[in-house]
Write a protein that holds these residues in place. Structure first.
Motif, PDB file in Angstrom:
ATOM      1  N   GLN A   1      -7.477  -2.161  -9.996  1.00 56.09           N
ATOM      2  CA  GLN A   1      -6.109  -2.386  -9.167  1.00 56.09           C
ATOM      3  C   GLN A   1      -5.817  -1.580  -8.084  1.00 56.09           C
ATOM      4  O   GLN A   1      -5.204  -1.935  -7.279  1.00 56.09           O
ATOM      5  CB  GLN A   1      -5.160  -2.366 -10.440  1.00 56.09           C
TER       6      GLN A   1
ATOM      7  N   HIS B   1      -2.760  -7.961  -2.203  1.00 57.57           N
ATOM      8  CA  HIS B   1      -1.604  -8.384  -2.785  1.00 57.57           C
ATOM      9  C   HIS B   1      -0.417  -9.076  -1.975  1.00 57.57           C
ATOM     10  O   HIS B   1       0.466  -9.532  -2.196  1.00 57.57           O
ATOM     11  CB  HIS B   1      -1.043  -7.424  -3.917  1.00 57.57           C
TER      12      HIS B   1
ATOM     13  N   TRP C   1       3.668   0.105 -10.697  1.00 60.71           N
ATOM     14  CA  TRP C   1       3.043  -1.222 -10.566  1.00 60.71           C
ATOM     15  C   TRP C   1       2.640  -1.351 -11.927  1.00 60.71           C
ATOM     16  O   TRP C   1       2.124  -0.882 -12.538  1.00 60.71           O
ATOM     17  CB  TRP C   1       1.718  -0.946  -9.818  1.00 60.71           C
TER      18      TRP C   1
ATOM     19  N   LYS D   1       1.250  -4.706 -13.531  1.00 61.85           N
ATOM     20  CA  LYS D   1       0.384  -6.212 -13.707  1.00 61.85           C
ATOM     21  C   LYS D   1      -0.639  -5.914 -14.443  1.00 61.85           C
ATOM     22  O   LYS D   1      -1.222  -4.777 -14.832  1.00 61.85           O
ATOM     23  CB  LYS D   1       0.101  -6.641 -12.266  1.00 61.85           C
TER      24      LYS D   1
END
Length: 142
Positions: free
Chosen positions: A31, A40, A140, A142
């Motif tokens: 990530q 992203h 972050w 996700k």
């Protein structure tokens, strides 16, 4: 309709915080690599360095699944004949967990000048405290 190409003057960089507590070392590193490269974003271009800043906290609490803690090894050569050093990840995570995380992130970035420049925007800390509060990093999720 025209295609826009990102360059140094048009890139807006944000700051993100990734918490590695209880998460797999590789998942957090993957990530972080996505955020550092800028994949992203809508205006991603593989030749341009358009990624964001990443702060990884709690690197010491990252988890290695299976037998990786014992079986996985980090090798480096000192430059002298016969001086290939090896350290297993149990020792590496106990001694310097930030370095282990940095190795994982580095391996997931491109092995060229864009990847090297991206890695300079990655800040890794073993504990929960970091010194980038002035940049107002976002968590972050996700």
């Amino acid at each position: 309709m025209s295609t826009t190409m990102p360059n140094a003057s048009t890139i807006e960089r944000k700051w993100y915080v990734l918490d590695a507590e209880g998460k797999s070392l590789g998942r957090v590193a993957a990530q972080a690599a996505v955020l550092l490269r800028g994949k992203h974003k809508v205006d991603f271009a593989p030749h341009a360095d358009c990624g964001d800043y990443v702060v990884i906290i709690n690197a010491e609490k990252a988890v290695l699944t299976g037998n990786k803690l014992i079986q996985k090894k980090y090798y480096h050569h000192t430059g002298y004949v016969g001086h290939l050093k090896e350290v297993n990840y149990k020792t590496l995570m106990a001694k310097n967990p930030a370095f282990a995380m940095k190795l994982a992130v580095k391996g997931m970035l491109p092995h060229n000048s864009v990847g090297a420049k991206s890695l300079t925007r990655c800040h890794i800390y073993a504990g929960a405290n970091h010194k980038h509060q002035a940049q107002a990093p976002e968590a972050w999720v996700k």
